[in-house]
Design a protein around this motif. Structure first.
Motif, mmCIF file in Angstrom:
data_model
loop_
_atom_site.group_PDB
_atom_site.id
_atom_site.type_symbol
_atom_site.label_atom_id
_atom_site.label_comp_id
_atom_site.label_asym_id
_atom_site.label_seq_id
_atom_site.Cartn_x
_atom_site.Cartn_y
_atom_site.Cartn_z
ATOM 1 N N MET A 1 31.467 -24.382 7.097
ATOM 2 C CA MET A 1 30.870 -24.654 8.432
ATOM 3 C C MET A 1 30.201 -23.422 9.014
ATOM 4 O O MET A 1 30.499 -22.211 8.793
ATOM 5 C CB MET A 1 32.003 -24.877 9.203
ATOM 6 N N ILE A 2 29.207 -23.801 9.867
ATOM 7 C CA ILE A 2 28.499 -22.814 10.833
ATOM 8 C C ILE A 2 28.767 -23.036 12.066
ATOM 9 O O ILE A 2 28.878 -24.248 12.714
ATOM 10 C CB ILE A 2 26.998 -22.978 10.541
ATOM 11 N N HIS A 3 28.934 -22.018 12.944
ATOM 12 C CA HIS A 3 29.201 -22.045 14.408
ATOM 13 C C HIS A 3 27.934 -22.536 15.168
ATOM 14 O O HIS A 3 26.839 -22.653 14.718
ATOM 15 C CB HIS A 3 29.378 -20.682 14.929
ATOM 16 N N PRO A 4 28.187 -23.660 15.773
ATOM 17 C CA PRO A 4 27.245 -24.524 16.361
ATOM 18 C C PRO A 4 25.904 -23.802 17.440
ATOM 19 O O PRO A 4 24.830 -24.486 17.557
ATOM 20 C CB PRO A 4 27.867 -25.569 17.425
ATOM 21 N N GLN A 5 26.457 -22.462 17.522
ATOM 22 C CA GLN A 5 25.465 -21.674 18.537
ATOM 23 C C GLN A 5 25.065 -22.443 19.745
ATOM 24 O O GLN A 5 23.818 -22.647 19.895
ATOM 25 C CB GLN A 5 24.145 -21.419 17.556
ATOM 26 N N PHE A 6 25.923 -22.771 20.530
ATOM 27 C CA PHE A 6 25.899 -23.273 21.708
ATOM 28 C C PHE A 6 25.172 -22.450 22.773
ATOM 29 O O PHE A 6 25.250 -21.073 22.668
ATOM 30 C CB PHE A 6 27.234 -23.629 22.388
ATOM 31 N N ASP A 7 24.323 -23.101 23.544
ATOM 32 C CA ASP A 7 23.705 -22.351 24.622
ATOM 33 C C ASP A 7 24.713 -21.756 25.457
ATOM 34 O O ASP A 7 25.402 -22.886 26.275
ATOM 35 C CB ASP A 7 22.462 -23.193 25.316
ATOM 36 N N ILE B 1 44.562 -20.805 29.830
ATOM 37 C CA ILE B 1 44.221 -19.875 28.535
ATOM 38 C C ILE B 1 43.590 -20.990 27.305
ATOM 39 O O ILE B 1 42.674 -20.365 27.048
ATOM 40 C CB ILE B 1 45.546 -19.373 27.767
ATOM 41 N N PHE B 2 43.809 -22.140 27.306
ATOM 42 C CA PHE B 2 43.279 -23.037 26.707
ATOM 43 C C PHE B 2 41.912 -23.066 26.857
ATOM 44 O O PHE B 2 41.034 -23.134 26.120
ATOM 45 C CB PHE B 2 43.871 -24.499 26.817
ATOM 46 N N PHE B 3 41.543 -23.544 28.184
ATOM 47 C CA PHE B 3 39.793 -23.376 28.601
ATOM 48 C C PHE B 3 39.303 -22.235 28.316
ATOM 49 O O PHE B 3 38.133 -22.227 28.260
ATOM 50 C CB PHE B 3 40.029 -24.169 30.035
ATOM 51 N N GLY B 4 39.831 -21.246 28.756
ATOM 52 C CA GLY B 4 39.432 -19.672 28.341
ATOM 53 C C GLY B 4 38.983 -19.597 26.920
ATOM 54 O O GLY B 4 38.040 -19.079 26.804
ATOM 55 N N ARG B 5 39.834 -19.805 25.972
ATOM 56 C CA ARG B 5 39.578 -19.827 24.301
ATOM 57 C C ARG B 5 38.588 -20.534 24.087
ATOM 58 O O ARG B 5 37.694 -20.276 23.169
ATOM 59 C CB ARG B 5 40.887 -20.021 23.697
ATOM 60 N N LEU B 6 38.467 -21.878 24.635
ATOM 61 C CA LEU B 6 37.401 -22.689 24.322
ATOM 62 C C LEU B 6 35.849 -22.342 24.863
ATOM 63 O O LEU B 6 35.077 -22.209 24.232
ATOM 64 C CB LEU B 6 37.471 -24.132 25.119
ATOM 65 N N GLY B 7 36.091 -21.541 26.241
ATOM 66 C CA GLY B 7 34.704 -20.764 26.617
ATOM 67 C C GLY B 7 34.449 -19.751 25.656
ATOM 68 O O GLY B 7 33.285 -19.441 25.152
ATOM 69 N N ASN B 8 35.324 -18.947 24.863
ATOM 70 C CA ASN B 8 35.091 -18.116 23.984
ATOM 71 C C ASN B 8 34.502 -18.555 22.802
ATOM 72 O O ASN B 8 33.410 -18.063 22.045
ATOM 73 C CB ASN B 8 36.433 -17.164 23.595
ATOM 74 N N PHE B 9 34.903 -19.564 22.430
ATOM 75 C CA PHE B 9 34.325 -20.289 21.193
ATOM 76 C C PHE B 9 32.874 -20.698 21.395
ATOM 77 O O PHE B 9 32.087 -20.731 20.702
ATOM 78 C CB PHE B 9 35.237 -21.603 20.638
ATOM 79 N N ILE B 10 32.669 -21.358 22.533
ATOM 80 C CA ILE B 10 31.304 -21.818 22.894
ATOM 81 C C ILE B 10 30.332 -20.699 23.030
ATOM 82 O O ILE B 10 29.238 -20.798 22.478
ATOM 83 C CB ILE B 10 31.359 -22.234 24.254
ATOM 84 N N ASN B 11 30.874 -19.483 23.585
ATOM 85 C CA ASN B 11 30.204 -18.171 23.326
ATOM 86 C C ASN B 11 29.863 -17.602 22.180
ATOM 87 O O ASN B 11 29.076 -16.385 21.971
ATOM 88 C CB ASN B 11 30.714 -17.177 24.508
ATOM 89 N N GLY B 12 30.599 -18.081 20.957
ATOM 90 C CA GLY B 12 30.559 -17.457 19.962
ATOM 91 C C GLY B 12 31.210 -16.008 19.898
ATOM 92 O O GLY B 12 30.728 -14.980 19.189
ATOM 93 N N GLU B 13 32.192 -15.530 20.782
ATOM 94 C CA GLU B 13 32.798 -14.399 20.753
ATOM 95 C C GLU B 13 34.191 -14.148 20.223
ATOM 96 O O GLU B 13 34.697 -15.367 20.164
ATOM 97 C CB GLU B 13 32.564 -13.798 22.202
ATOM 98 N N LEU B 14 34.716 -13.118 19.968
ATOM 99 C CA LEU B 14 35.871 -12.978 19.476
ATOM 100 C C LEU B 14 36.343 -13.686 18.329
ATOM 101 O O LEU B 14 37.151 -14.428 18.103
ATOM 102 C CB LEU B 14 36.980 -13.329 20.614
ATOM 103 N N TRP B 15 35.189 -13.519 17.512
ATOM 104 C CA TRP B 15 35.355 -14.217 16.080
ATOM 105 C C TRP B 15 36.434 -13.687 15.024
ATOM 106 O O TRP B 15 37.157 -12.452 15.432
ATOM 107 C CB TRP B 15 33.991 -14.210 15.305
ATOM 108 N N GLY B 16 36.818 -14.081 13.998
ATOM 109 C CA GLY B 16 37.672 -13.843 13.172
ATOM 110 C C GLY B 16 37.634 -12.993 12.131
ATOM 111 O O GLY B 16 36.298 -12.801 12.026
ATOM 112 N N ARG B 17 38.451 -12.492 11.106
ATOM 113 C CA ARG B 17 38.165 -11.871 9.912
ATOM 114 C C ARG B 17 37.684 -12.561 8.916
ATOM 115 O O ARG B 17 37.704 -13.748 8.934
ATOM 116 C CB ARG B 17 39.379 -11.131 9.600
ATOM 117 N N PRO B 18 37.051 -12.064 7.832
ATOM 118 C CA PRO B 18 36.629 -12.698 6.616
ATOM 119 C C PRO B 18 37.581 -13.407 6.171
ATOM 120 O O PRO B 18 38.870 -13.102 6.028
ATOM 121 C CB PRO B 18 35.879 -11.711 5.919
#
Length: 287
Positions: free
Chosen positions: A1-7, A136-153
């Motif tokens: 999968m590829i991150h959707p790269q939201f605006d 916290i739930f909505f904050g982490r959703l915001g992190n995902f939308i921004n494509g930040e705080l990604w995980g390890r390989p």
């Protein structure tokens, strides 16, 4: 999968004026906390929390999250940059918030609100704790939308490529945190707080629960590039800040159950009023 790269911008209003998804996620968290807080004040027998006090308390918490979250991010993760330019602390528009800083800010807000209203500090803390995980739930959703705080390989089948980082398949750690620190912790806290618990127990469980979820997900989340692994070959900054929460929370739970002082009273069931028959019609009397 590829991150959707939201605006990251949800709405372009005019020129530089825009509304970002991350800000909307914060707003959603505050609204959810207000709604649940008002519900608890009306439906549950918490000592002396009126709807008006819930609204005032939310204002204190919002200020605590914003101020504490920003200060925590700067002091815990970018202290060197702060020393080089102290005004960096005020550059909120560049992003950068820390949960642990926000937690300290909320704790101070709870103390100030308790002193203002004359309520016990942990009575306020126990009221607030079950409301926090949805934020916290909505904050982490915001992190995902921004494509930040990604995980390890990783090589797991649900791994995700974040093109803004590299072409490696990585853990979508933002979703892990959303599911654990957000939804999972909310379910745990809501279930635990539905029944009378000893004074301080709900606050203690929140600290243990968040600390455990955050420490676990740190094994899958990529450490901050400028900090890396901090100690013992595996400890990250997030772990170093979360493990003390677990220890303090365990002590609070043990102390709460040892004292046994109940913080939440069971709802009182009113007995049906008995009407007196006088034989003479008359007007009712208000008391």
């Amino acid at each position: 999968m590829i991150h959707p790269q939201f605006d990251p911008v949800a709405l372009h209003i005019w020129g530089p004026i825009q509304i970002q998804w991350y800000g909307l996620m914060y707003l959603a968290g505050f609204v959810a906390g207000l709604y649940l807080g008002l519900w608890r004040a009306r439906k549950q027998a918490w000592r002396g929390f009126t709807p008006e006090q819930v609204q005032d308390l939310l204002f204190y918490i919002v200020v605590g999250i914003i101020v504490g979250g920003r200060m925590g991010y700067v002091l815990f993760y970018n202290l060197e940059q702060f020393f080089q330019n102290p005004l960096y602390l005020l550059r909120i528009w560049e992003g950068g918030m820390s949960f642990h800083g926000g937690f300290i800010g909320v704790a101070l807000a709870v103390i100030l609100f308790a002193r203002k209203t004359g309520k016990p500090i942990f009575a306020v803390g126990d009221f607030v704790a079950p409301l926090v995980p949805l934020g916290i739930f909505f904050g982490r959703l915001g992190n995902f939308i921004n494509g930040e705080l990604w995980g390890r390989p990783t090589d797991v089948s649900w791994g995700m490529i974040f093109p803004q980082v590299d072409s490696l398949v990585r853990h979508p750690s933002q979703l892990y945190q959303m599911a654990g620190e957000g939804l999972g912790l909310f379910i745990l806290m809501w279930w635990f707080s539905q029944k009378p618990r000893p004074h301080m127990a709900v606050s203690g469980l929140f600290m243990v629960g968040y600390g455990v979820f955050r420490t676990a997900v740190e094994f899958f989340r990529e450490p901050d590039a400028h900090l890396g692994i901090r100690a013992l070959g595996f400890l990250t900054q997030g772990m170093i800040l979360s493990i003390p929460m677990i220890l303090v929370g365990v002590l609070m739970l043990a102390w709460a159950y040892r004292r046994g002082q109940m913080n939440m009273l069971p709802p009182a069931v009113p007995s049906p009023a008995k009407k007196k028959r006088t034989g003479k019609p008359g007007k009712g009397k208000r008391t």
